[in-house]
Design a protein around this motif. Structure first.
Motif, PDB file in Angstrom:
ATOM      1  N   ASP A  68       6.095  48.342  40.289  1.00 31.33           N
ATOM      2  CA  ASP A  68       4.795  48.377  39.636  1.00 31.33           C
ATOM      3  C   ASP A  68       4.108  49.686  39.994  1.00 31.33           C
ATOM      4  O   ASP A  68       4.522  50.384  40.923  1.00 31.33           O
ATOM      5  N   ILE A  69       3.032  49.995  39.303  1.00 29.33           N
ATOM      6  CA  ILE A  69       2.280  51.228  39.550  1.00 29.33           C
ATOM      7  C   ILE A  69       0.987  50.879  40.305  1.00 29.33           C
ATOM      8  O   ILE A  69       0.242  49.995  39.887  1.00 29.33           O
ATOM      9  N   TYR A  70       0.753  51.591  41.402  1.00 25.72           N
ATOM     10  CA  TYR A  70      -0.455  51.413  42.217  1.00 25.72           C
ATOM     11  C   TYR A  70      -1.116  52.770  42.434  1.00 25.72           C
ATOM     12  O   TYR A  70      -0.465  53.816  42.308  1.00 25.72           O
ATOM     13  N   ALA A  71      -2.401  52.734  42.789  1.00 24.41           N
ATOM     14  CA  ALA A  71      -3.151  53.965  43.061  1.00 24.41           C
ATOM     15  C   ALA A  71      -4.138  53.721  44.196  1.00 24.41           C
ATOM     16  O   ALA A  71      -4.538  52.578  44.459  1.00 24.41           O
ATOM     17  N   LYS A  81     -10.721  54.703  49.853  1.00 25.02           N
ATOM     18  CA  LYS A  81     -11.918  54.200  49.160  1.00 25.02           C
ATOM     19  C   LYS A  81     -11.708  52.858  48.468  1.00 25.02           C
ATOM     20  O   LYS A  81     -12.676  52.134  48.244  1.00 25.02           O
ATOM     21  N   TRP A  82     -10.495  52.547  48.076  1.00 25.29           N
ATOM     22  CA  TRP A  82     -10.273  51.349  47.291  1.00 25.29           C
ATOM     23  C   TRP A  82      -9.640  50.264  48.150  1.00 25.29           C
ATOM     24  O   TRP A  82      -9.606  50.377  49.362  1.00 25.29           O
ATOM     25  N   ALA A  83      -9.108  49.229  47.551  1.00 25.16           N
ATOM     26  CA  ALA A  83      -8.527  48.098  48.287  1.00 25.16           C
ATOM     27  C   ALA A  83      -7.409  48.566  49.213  1.00 25.16           C
ATOM     28  O   ALA A  83      -6.701  49.532  48.921  1.00 25.16           O
ATOM     29  N   THR A  84      -7.241  47.861  50.322  1.00 22.94           N
ATOM     30  CA  THR A  84      -6.154  48.161  51.252  1.00 22.94           C
ATOM     31  C   THR A  84      -4.834  48.207  50.497  1.00 22.94           C
ATOM     32  O   THR A  84      -4.535  47.316  49.703  1.00 22.94           O
ATOM     33  N   ASN A  85      -4.069  49.263  50.711  1.00 24.26           N
ATOM     34  CA  ASN A  85      -2.768  49.497  50.072  1.00 24.26           C
ATOM     35  C   ASN A  85      -2.854  49.775  48.578  1.00 24.26           C
ATOM     36  O   ASN A  85      -1.858  49.749  47.877  1.00 24.26           O
ATOM     37  N   GLY A  86      -4.047  50.055  48.071  1.00 25.29           N
ATOM     38  CA  GLY A  86      -4.201  50.503  46.696  1.00 25.29           C
ATOM     39  C   GLY A  86      -4.504  49.397  45.710  1.00 25.29           C
ATOM     40  O   GLY A  86      -4.459  48.212  46.024  1.00 25.29           O
ATOM     41  N   ILE A  87      -4.811  49.836  44.490  1.00 21.63           N
ATOM     42  CA  ILE A  87      -5.117  48.901  43.412  1.00 21.63           C
ATOM     43  C   ILE A  87      -3.987  48.933  42.379  1.00 21.63           C
ATOM     44  O   ILE A  87      -3.341  49.956  42.174  1.00 21.63           O
ATOM     45  N   ALA A  88      -3.772  47.801  41.740  1.00 22.82           N
ATOM     46  CA  ALA A  88      -2.725  47.702  40.725  1.00 22.82           C
ATOM     47  C   ALA A  88      -3.166  48.420  39.456  1.00 22.82           C
ATOM     48  O   ALA A  88      -4.220  48.136  38.906  1.00 22.82           O
ATOM     49  N   VAL A  89      -2.357  49.356  39.021  1.00 18.62           N
ATOM     50  CA  VAL A  89      -2.571  50.044  37.744  1.00 18.62           C
ATOM     51  C   VAL A  89      -1.781  49.327  36.661  1.00 18.62           C
ATOM     52  O   VAL A  89      -2.258  49.129  35.556  1.00 18.62           O
ATOM     53  N   CYS A  90      -0.545  48.924  36.998  1.00 19.80           N
ATOM     54  CA  CYS A  90       0.297  48.165  36.073  1.00 19.80           C
ATOM     55  C   CYS A  90       1.218  47.255  36.873  1.00 19.80           C
ATOM     56  O   CYS A  90       2.008  47.733  37.685  1.00 19.80           O
ATOM     57  N   GLN A 126      -2.900  54.523  31.622  1.00 23.30           N
ATOM     58  CA  GLN A 126      -4.089  53.801  32.070  1.00 23.30           C
ATOM     59  C   GLN A 126      -5.096  54.799  32.613  1.00 23.30           C
ATOM     60  O   GLN A 126      -4.707  55.815  33.199  1.00 23.30           O
ATOM     61  N   ALA A 127      -6.364  54.517  32.431  1.00 26.75           N
ATOM     62  CA  ALA A 127      -7.426  55.313  33.045  1.00 26.75           C
ATOM     63  C   ALA A 127      -8.028  54.502  34.172  1.00 26.75           C
ATOM     64  O   ALA A 127      -8.105  53.271  34.110  1.00 26.75           O
ATOM     65  N   ILE A 128      -8.463  55.199  35.201  1.00 27.33           N
ATOM     66  CA  ILE A 128      -9.070  54.567  36.367  1.00 27.33           C
ATOM     67  C   ILE A 128     -10.311  55.364  36.719  1.00 27.33           C
ATOM     68  O   ILE A 128     -10.285  56.594  36.664  1.00 27.33           O
ATOM     69  N   ASP A 129     -11.415  54.692  37.015  1.00 29.12           N
ATOM     70  CA  ASP A 129     -12.631  55.432  37.334  1.00 29.12           C
ATOM     71  C   ASP A 129     -12.755  55.680  38.833  1.00 29.12           C
ATOM     72  O   ASP A 129     -11.876  55.279  39.616  1.00 29.12           O
ATOM     73  N   SER A 130     -13.826  56.313  39.248  1.00 33.33           N
ATOM     74  CA  SER A 130     -13.981  56.718  40.649  1.00 33.33           C
ATOM     75  C   SER A 130     -14.136  55.540  41.603  1.00 33.33           C
ATOM     76  O   SER A 130     -13.966  55.699  42.806  1.00 33.33           O
ATOM     77  N   THR A 131     -14.419  54.343  41.077  1.00 39.70           N
ATOM     78  CA  THR A 131     -14.539  53.157  41.925  1.00 39.70           C
ATOM     79  C   THR A 131     -13.234  52.379  42.030  1.00 39.70           C
ATOM     80  O   THR A 131     -13.179  51.356  42.717  1.00 39.70           O
ATOM     81  N   GLY A 132     -12.193  52.818  41.310  1.00 40.16           N
ATOM     82  CA  GLY A 132     -10.920  52.120  41.317  1.00 40.16           C
ATOM     83  C   GLY A 132     -10.818  51.036  40.274  1.00 40.16           C
ATOM     84  O   GLY A 132      -9.936  50.186  40.329  1.00 40.16           O
ATOM     85  N   THR A 133     -11.689  51.074  39.284  1.00 36.67           N
ATOM     86  CA  THR A 133     -11.651  50.100  38.195  1.00 36.67           C
ATOM     87  C   THR A 133     -10.805  50.657  37.056  1.00 36.67           C
ATOM     88  O   THR A 133     -11.051  51.775  36.594  1.00 36.67           O
ATOM     89  N   VAL A 134      -9.814  49.869  36.598  1.00 30.05           N
ATOM     90  CA  VAL A 134      -9.032  50.303  35.445  1.00 30.05           C
ATOM     91  C   VAL A 134      -9.905  50.178  34.214  1.00 30.05           C
ATOM     92  O   VAL A 134     -10.676  49.229  34.072  1.00 30.05           O
ATOM     93  N   LYS A 135      -9.812  51.157  33.324  1.00 29.57           N
ATOM     94  CA  LYS A 135     -10.744  51.253  32.195  1.00 29.57           C
ATOM     95  C   LYS A 135     -10.169  50.751  30.874  1.00 29.57           C
ATOM     96  O   LYS A 135     -10.916  50.379  29.983  1.00 29.57           O
TER      97      LYS A 135
END
Length: 191
Positions: A68-71, A81-90, A126-135
């Motif tokens: 999967d893709i994480y950021a 800045k975001w969740a521990t171990n990154g956020i799921a992009v896909c 996918q787009a992701i904003d500065s807060t780690g929210t996928v757009k």
């Protein structure tokens, strides 16, 4: 900079900042970006425009046979800045590989990758904003789902919070597609 690191016995992602004098700015051996229990690979990095960065990679944490893709974002002080171990992009079914990333010019990023959710190599983004929210849509938007394999996407900013994405089609041809800041593809279907 970012790298794959095996100090914990697994492929993890670390990062470091170096100033103009060559001095490291963060922890001596880097800042942990992702240390989840499974392997992470093919990390890419882009500036967040404020001295920090956004890092993307593909990750085996959800299955030993699919990726999967994480950021993750890290600020100018080396604090993630975001969740521990990154956020799921896909986290769609199948395998997602070869992520690439470009700044959106607004503190976020646009990410593209090879995607096998449909049993064929396709290109998604996918787009992701500065807060780690996928757009855009959950698990990304299709850039090209034509028959035959589409692989090795690359992208550049369009200067207006969107991107132009290019990829190899059927192993011989090069195609491209533009996507705007809202996730709408702008050119011919499938590039």
């Amino acid at each position: 900079m970012t790298w794959r690191d095996m100090r914990n016995g697994n492929n993890d992602i670390y990062a470091q900042a170096i100033d103009s004098t060559g001095s490291v700015k963060w922890d001596l051996n880097g800042v942990a970006i992702c240390t989840s229990s499974e392997a992470q690979w093919t990390q890419q990095i882009v500036s967040d425009g404020e001295g920090g960065a956004i890092i993307v990679w593909y990750d085996y944490r959800n299955s030993s046979s699919t990726t999967d893709i994480y950021a993750q974002a890290v600020d100018s002080s080396g604090v993630v800045k975001w969740a521990t171990n990154g956020i799921a992009v896909c986290i769609a079914s199948g395998v997602q590989l070869n992520p690439e990333i470009v700044s959106d010019g607004q503190g976020g990023a646009i990410i593209t990758w090879d995607d096998y959710r449909n049993g064929n190599n396709d290109i998604y983004a996918q787009a992701i904003d500065s807060t780690g929210t996928v757009k855009w849509a959950a698990n990304g938007i299709p850039i090209c789902t034509a028959s035959g394999p589409q692989t090795y996407p690359r992208l550049v900013s369009d200067g207006d919070a969107g991107a132009v994405i290019a990829w190899q089609n059927n192993g011989t041809d090069i195609y491209a597609q533009a996507v705007d800041s809202s996730g709408t593809v702008k050119w011919t279907l499938d590039g």
